[in-house]
Scaffold this motif. Structure first.
Motif, PDB file in Angstrom:
ATOM      1  N   GLU A 144       0.839  -1.199   0.000  1.00 30.73           N
ATOM      2  CA  GLU A 144       0.000   0.000   0.000  1.00 30.73           C
ATOM      3  C   GLU A 144       0.877   1.253   0.000  1.00 30.73           C
ATOM      4  OE1 GLU A 144      -3.571   2.161   2.596  1.00 30.73           O
ATOM      5  OE2 GLU A 144      -2.770   0.205   3.216  1.00 30.73           O
ATOM      6  N   ILE A 145       0.505   2.210  -0.831  1.00 33.14           N
ATOM      7  CA  ILE A 145       1.223   3.488  -0.895  1.00 33.14           C
ATOM      8  C   ILE A 145       0.535   4.476   0.032  1.00 33.14           C
ATOM      9  CG2 ILE A 145       1.847   5.435  -2.378  1.00 33.14           C
ATOM     10  CD1 ILE A 145       2.168   3.484  -4.681  1.00 33.14           C
ATOM     11  N   LYS A 146       1.248   4.909   1.051  1.00 34.70           N
ATOM     12  CA  LYS A 146       0.680   5.821   2.047  1.00 34.70           C
ATOM     13  C   LYS A 146       1.653   6.961   2.332  1.00 34.70           C
ATOM     14  CE  LYS A 146       0.182   2.563   5.141  1.00 34.70           C
ATOM     15  NZ  LYS A 146      -0.165   1.843   6.392  1.00 34.70           N
ATOM     16  N   TYR A 147       1.085   8.116   2.624  1.00 37.61           N
ATOM     17  CA  TYR A 147       1.872   9.268   3.060  1.00 37.61           C
ATOM     18  C   TYR A 147       1.223   9.823   4.321  1.00 37.61           C
ATOM     19  CZ  TYR A 147       4.041   9.066  -1.550  1.00 37.61           C
ATOM     20  OH  TYR A 147       4.727   8.649  -2.663  1.00 37.61           O
ATOM     21  N   ASP A 148       2.037  10.211   5.278  1.00 39.00           N
ATOM     22  CA  ASP A 148       1.520  10.713   6.549  1.00 39.00           C
ATOM     23  C   ASP A 148       0.567  11.879   6.329  1.00 39.00           C
ATOM     24  OD1 ASP A 148       3.009   8.854   7.893  1.00 39.00           O
ATOM     25  OD2 ASP A 148       4.659  10.242   8.370  1.00 39.00           O
ATOM     26  N   SER A 149      -0.555  11.813   7.019  1.00 35.23           N
ATOM     27  CA  SER A 149      -1.564  12.887   6.994  1.00 35.23           C
ATOM     28  C   SER A 149      -2.136  13.134   5.606  1.00 35.23           C
ATOM     29  CB  SER A 149      -0.954  14.189   7.549  1.00 35.23           C
ATOM     30  OG  SER A 149      -0.436  13.989   8.845  1.00 35.23           O
ATOM     31  N   CYS A 150      -2.065  12.123   4.717  1.00 35.64           N
ATOM     32  CA  CYS A 150      -2.613  12.257   3.364  1.00 35.64           C
ATOM     33  C   CYS A 150      -3.531  11.073   3.049  1.00 35.64           C
ATOM     34  CB  CYS A 150      -1.497  12.281   2.314  1.00 35.64           C
ATOM     35  SG  CYS A 150      -0.370  13.681   2.430  1.00 35.64           S
ATOM     36  N   ARG A 151      -4.538  11.328   2.235  1.00 35.85           N
ATOM     37  CA  ARG A 151      -5.370  10.222   1.756  1.00 35.85           C
ATOM     38  C   ARG A 151      -5.614  10.391   0.260  1.00 35.85           C
ATOM     39  NH1 ARG A 151     -10.948  11.551   1.399  1.00 35.85           N
ATOM     40  NH2 ARG A 151     -11.421  13.610   2.289  1.00 35.85           N
ATOM     41  N   ALA A 152      -5.584   9.280  -0.451  1.00 38.46           N
ATOM     42  CA  ALA A 152      -5.812   9.298  -1.894  1.00 38.46           C
ATOM     43  C   ALA A 152      -7.281   9.526  -2.175  1.00 38.46           C
ATOM     44  CB  ALA A 152      -5.349   7.985  -2.509  1.00 38.46           C
ATOM     45  N   VAL A 153      -7.588  10.492  -3.050  1.00 37.28           N
ATOM     46  CA  VAL A 153      -8.988  10.820  -3.327  1.00 37.28           C
ATOM     47  C   VAL A 153      -9.380  10.608  -4.795  1.00 37.28           C
ATOM     48  CG1 VAL A 153      -9.242  12.400  -1.391  1.00 37.28           C
ATOM     49  CG2 VAL A 153      -8.377  13.276  -3.566  1.00 37.28           C
ATOM     50  N   LYS A 154      -8.391  10.660  -5.710  1.00 34.43           N
ATOM     51  CA  LYS A 154      -8.710  10.447  -7.123  1.00 34.43           C
ATOM     52  C   LYS A 154      -7.521   9.810  -7.832  1.00 34.43           C
ATOM     53  CE  LYS A 154     -12.158  14.097  -7.962  1.00 34.43           C
ATOM     54  NZ  LYS A 154     -12.516  15.274  -8.822  1.00 34.43           N
ATOM     55  N   LEU A 155      -7.836   9.054  -8.880  1.00 31.95           N
ATOM     56  CA  LEU A 155      -6.793   8.411  -9.687  1.00 31.95           C
ATOM     57  C   LEU A 155      -7.151   8.539 -11.161  1.00 31.95           C
ATOM     58  CD1 LEU A 155      -4.998   5.047  -9.048  1.00 31.95           C
ATOM     59  CD2 LEU A 155      -6.139   5.390 -11.251  1.00 31.95           C
ATOM     60  N   TRP A 156      -6.143   8.910 -11.957  1.00 33.06           N
ATOM     61  CA  TRP A 156      -6.301   9.067 -13.408  1.00 33.06           C
ATOM     62  C   TRP A 156      -5.170   8.299 -14.076  1.00 33.06           C
ATOM     63  CZ3 TRP A 156      -3.694  10.753 -17.725  1.00 33.06           C
ATOM     64  CH2 TRP A 156      -4.432  11.212 -18.829  1.00 33.06           C
ATOM     65  N   ALA A 157      -5.481   7.479 -15.060  1.00 33.66           N
ATOM     66  CA  ALA A 157      -4.449   6.623 -15.648  1.00 33.66           C
ATOM     67  C   ALA A 157      -4.592   6.481 -17.156  1.00 33.66           C
ATOM     68  CB  ALA A 157      -4.485   5.236 -14.999  1.00 33.66           C
ATOM     69  N   LEU A 158      -3.429   6.460 -17.820  1.00 31.15           N
ATOM     70  CA  LEU A 158      -3.316   6.062 -19.232  1.00 31.15           C
ATOM     71  C   LEU A 158      -2.555   4.740 -19.247  1.00 31.15           C
ATOM     72  CD1 LEU A 158      -2.154   9.171 -21.342  1.00 31.15           C
ATOM     73  CD2 LEU A 158      -4.360   8.009 -21.490  1.00 31.15           C
ATOM     74  N   PHE A 209      -4.361  -8.030 -15.909  1.00 37.57           N
ATOM     75  CA  PHE A 209      -5.035  -8.561 -14.720  1.00 37.57           C
ATOM     76  C   PHE A 209      -4.220  -8.266 -13.464  1.00 37.57           C
ATOM     77  CE2 PHE A 209      -5.715 -11.914 -11.582  1.00 37.57           C
ATOM     78  CZ  PHE A 209      -7.101 -11.914 -11.448  1.00 37.57           C
ATOM     79  N   PHE A 210      -2.934  -8.587 -13.507  1.00 37.58           N
ATOM     80  CA  PHE A 210      -2.094  -8.401 -12.321  1.00 37.58           C
ATOM     81  C   PHE A 210      -1.784  -6.930 -12.054  1.00 37.58           C
ATOM     82  CE2 PHE A 210      -1.102 -12.900 -13.403  1.00 37.58           C
ATOM     83  CZ  PHE A 210      -1.637 -13.448 -12.236  1.00 37.58           C
ATOM     84  N   LEU A 211      -1.763  -6.103 -13.102  1.00 36.59           N
ATOM     85  CA  LEU A 211      -1.635  -4.661 -12.903  1.00 36.59           C
ATOM     86  C   LEU A 211      -2.834  -4.149 -12.111  1.00 36.59           C
ATOM     87  CD1 LEU A 211      -0.387  -1.864 -13.405  1.00 36.59           C
ATOM     88  CD2 LEU A 211      -1.532  -1.839 -15.633  1.00 36.59           C
ATOM     89  N   GLY A 212      -4.027  -4.580 -12.486  1.00 35.57           N
ATOM     90  CA  GLY A 212      -5.236  -4.193 -11.754  1.00 35.57           C
ATOM     91  C   GLY A 212      -5.188  -4.642 -10.304  1.00 35.57           C
ATOM     92  N   GLN A 213      -4.741  -5.872 -10.082  1.00 32.67           N
ATOM     93  CA  GLN A 213      -4.621  -6.381  -8.712  1.00 32.67           C
ATOM     94  C   GLN A 213      -3.648  -5.548  -7.883  1.00 32.67           C
ATOM     95  OE1 GLN A 213      -3.595 -10.549  -8.453  1.00 32.67           O
ATOM     96  NE2 GLN A 213      -5.729 -11.139  -8.244  1.00 32.67           N
ATOM     97  N   ARG A 214      -2.492  -5.248  -8.464  1.00 33.42           N
ATOM     98  CA  ARG A 214      -1.485  -4.497  -7.718  1.00 33.42           C
ATOM     99  C   ARG A 214      -1.963  -3.088  -7.381  1.00 33.42           C
ATOM    100  NH1 ARG A 214       1.961  -7.135 -11.470  1.00 33.42           N
ATOM    101  NH2 ARG A 214       2.190  -5.229 -12.714  1.00 33.42           N
ATOM    102  N   LEU A 215      -2.644  -2.429  -8.317  1.00 30.48           N
ATOM    103  CA  LEU A 215      -3.134  -1.078  -8.057  1.00 30.48           C
ATOM    104  C   LEU A 215      -4.185  -1.085  -6.952  1.00 30.48           C
ATOM    105  CD1 LEU A 215      -3.375   0.669 -11.535  1.00 30.48           C
ATOM    106  CD2 LEU A 215      -1.708   1.035  -9.727  1.00 30.48           C
ATOM    107  N   ARG A 216      -5.046  -2.094  -6.956  1.00 32.98           N
ATOM    108  CA  ARG A 216      -6.058  -2.195  -5.893  1.00 32.98           C
ATOM    109  C   ARG A 216      -5.389  -2.349  -4.525  1.00 32.98           C
ATOM    110  NH1 ARG A 216      -9.361  -7.527  -5.879  1.00 32.98           N
ATOM    111  NH2 ARG A 216      -7.503  -8.151  -4.693  1.00 32.98           N
ATOM    112  N   THR A 217      -4.294  -3.132  -4.487  1.00 33.57           N
ATOM    113  CA  THR A 217      -3.576  -3.340  -3.229  1.00 33.57           C
ATOM    114  C   THR A 217      -2.861  -2.069  -2.784  1.00 33.57           C
ATOM    115  OG1 THR A 217      -3.239  -5.662  -3.844  1.00 33.57           O
ATOM    116  CG2 THR A 217      -1.859  -4.785  -2.086  1.00 33.57           C
ATOM    117  N   ARG A 218      -2.340  -1.308  -3.734  1.00 37.10           N
ATOM    118  CA  ARG A 218      -1.616  -0.083  -3.381  1.00 37.10           C
ATOM    119  C   ARG A 218      -2.555   1.004  -2.867  1.00 37.10           C
ATOM    120  NH1 ARG A 218       1.281  -1.094  -8.495  1.00 37.10           N
ATOM    121  NH2 ARG A 218       3.266  -2.061  -7.955  1.00 37.10           N
ATOM    122  N   PHE A 219      -3.759   1.055  -3.417  1.00 38.22           N
ATOM    123  CA  PHE A 219      -4.714   2.101  -3.040  1.00 38.22           C
ATOM    124  C   PHE A 219      -6.044   1.470  -2.643  1.00 38.22           C
ATOM    125  CE2 PHE A 219      -1.850   3.793  -6.364  1.00 38.22           C
ATOM    126  CZ  PHE A 219      -1.222   4.786  -5.626  1.00 38.22           C
TER     127      PHE A 219
END
Length: 433
Positions: free
Chosen positions: A50-64, A132-142
């Motif tokens: 999981e990608i985390k930063y102190d006092s921050c939360r992910a709110v939106k994601l945009w991808a190409l 498939f595995f890219l989708g899995q990894r992104l879900r785990t990170r965020f």
């Protein structure tokens, strides 16, 4: 004591396996120099913590996201099934007559073309796995942003009108939401040339003055007829005992077959890779880099300036007051990703790539094998940190720093907007005078 030693050995083996998977330097050398037809596994970040930063939360994601590994196009498949088969038969005849000895002759004897003519440019099973595995990894990170329950209001997926991007999108959503999710996830109809996903197809001036103009091919053509390429062709001819029989086009055919077959197979090495040394492959790779640099990259301002269409979509999404959707994920092609990378100022050279500069550019940053293999992805994540909004940029699932924020992985939205919010004059720059 034996138990402790056993634990140590198991841990060591697991560590070495992880390094083997994640570190390009440990990969087979031929895999690292195969241009835009390289396998995504060579550059992917397999650490899905999981990608985390102190006092921050992910709110939106945009991808190409570029589609996964595909079959060659129909013309190349035809050449593989005719010309390359003829070359293979000629080499094997020389071996049988004891005229030459070559390494890996058994793999050449058992080789048959693995791509059929009816599969031109279709996604391969390896390409499906990549997505498939890219989708899995992104879900785990965020995990709090990409929840494994689909809602059409929370997610916006879109792909170009092609089989390979459609199947890539379906495999990706299966990775996020589970197998079979592609049956109920909504994918909107797209025009033949979508203004965000394939903006360059709508840029008449680029099509005429760059894509189809001979000037854009000068450096590529010059290198293909230059000393380095001639030496490579000579070396491959000698290695196969063929004198001067093979042309530049023949050697390029072997290179492309090596690339496609390697991308499509995790465990086996294409016998056509073994006809090249690593230096030969680097020569072939440089030719591919020249071609993409001058058509899709920094060679002409028009090539990357037109990517403002995609950039504006990103900015509008991140500056919108609307909470939903939380993710916009697009599936597209090599040309879109390369132009967008250049638009952002990533992987820029201090000087143009030129045919005469092969030896000076061994450590170049514009290396398509690494920045644009199959499955390439460019992902932006908006974080809310107290009262400030910040952007994380990921390329190949790894954090990259933009020119406007070189001191930190997180870039303030204000800095990003100040640097990239110049007006998009797409119609003006793309109109033929």
């Amino acid at each position: 004591m034996v138990f402790n030693n056993l634990n140590y050995m198991v841990s060591l083996l697991l560590f070495l396996l992880w390094v083997r998977i994640t570190c390009p330097a440990w990969r087979k050398p031929h895999e690292l120099h195969l241009g835009s037809k390289s396998a995504y596994r060579n550059v992917a970040n397999h650490n899905s913590s999981e990608i985390k930063y102190d006092s921050c939360r992910a709110v939106k994601l945009w991808a190409l996201i570029r589609h996964g590994t595909r079959h060659p196009g129909f013309p190349l498949i035809q050449k593989i099934r005719t010309r390359l088969v003829a070359i293979r038969d000629l080499v094997l005849e020389l071996v049988r007559n004891e005229t030459i000895e070559i390494k890996n002759v058994e793999s050449l004897e058992s080789w048959t073309p693995e791509f059929s003519e009816g599969e031109g440019k279709k996604l391969t099973s390896e390409g499906e796995d990549e997505m498939f595995f890219l989708g899995q990894r992104l879900r785990t990170r965020f995990p709090k942003l990409l929840r494994p329950v689909y809602s059409s209001s929370m997610y916006h997926f879109k792909h170009t009108r092609s089989e390979r991007t459609e199947k890539s999108a379906e495999a990706f959503v299966n990775g996020i939401f589970g197998r079979g999710a592609d049956k109920y996830v909504e994918f909107p109809d797209t025009p033949e040339f979508d203004p965000i996903l394939r903006f360059y197809k709508l840029c008449d001036r680029w099509m005429k003055n760059v894509k189809k103009h001979p000037d854009a091919q000068i450096e590529y053509a010059k290198f293909r007829s230059g000393n380095e390429t001639a030496e490579t062709v000579k070396a491959v001819n000698e290695r196969l005992g063929l004198g001067s029989y093979l042309s530049v086009n023949d050697v390029h055919l072997m290179y492309m077959t090596c690339a496609f077959e390697t991308a499509n197979n995790k465990k086996t090495i294409s016998p056509w890779c073994s006809v090249f040394t690593v230096n030969d492959l680097m020569v072939m790779e440089y030719a591919e880099d020249l071609k993409h640099y001058w058509i899709d990259g920094y060679g002409y301002e028009l090539s990357y300036k037109q990517a403002c269409k995609a950039r504006d979509d990103l900015i509008e999404f991140f500056t919108s007051k609307e909470t939903f959707p939380q993710a916009k994920i697009y599936f597209t092609h090599s040309g879109t990703l390369l132009k967008m990378l250049a638009h952002l100022g990533l992987y820029n050279q201090s000087r143009h790539l030129l045919a005469d500069d092969f030896s000076r550019n061994v450590d170049r940053t514009w290396r398509v094998s690494r920045i644009d293999p199959f499955g390439t992805n460019l992902i932006f994540v908006l974080f809310k940190c107290h009262d400030e909004q910040k952007i994380l940029t990921l390329h190949q699932e790894k954090a990259v720093r933009l020119p406007c924020c070189m001191s930190s992985d997180l870039c303030s939205l204000k800095q990003f907007l100040d640097y990239y919010s110049f007006k998009c004059l797409f119609k003006k720059i793309c109109r033929i005078p």
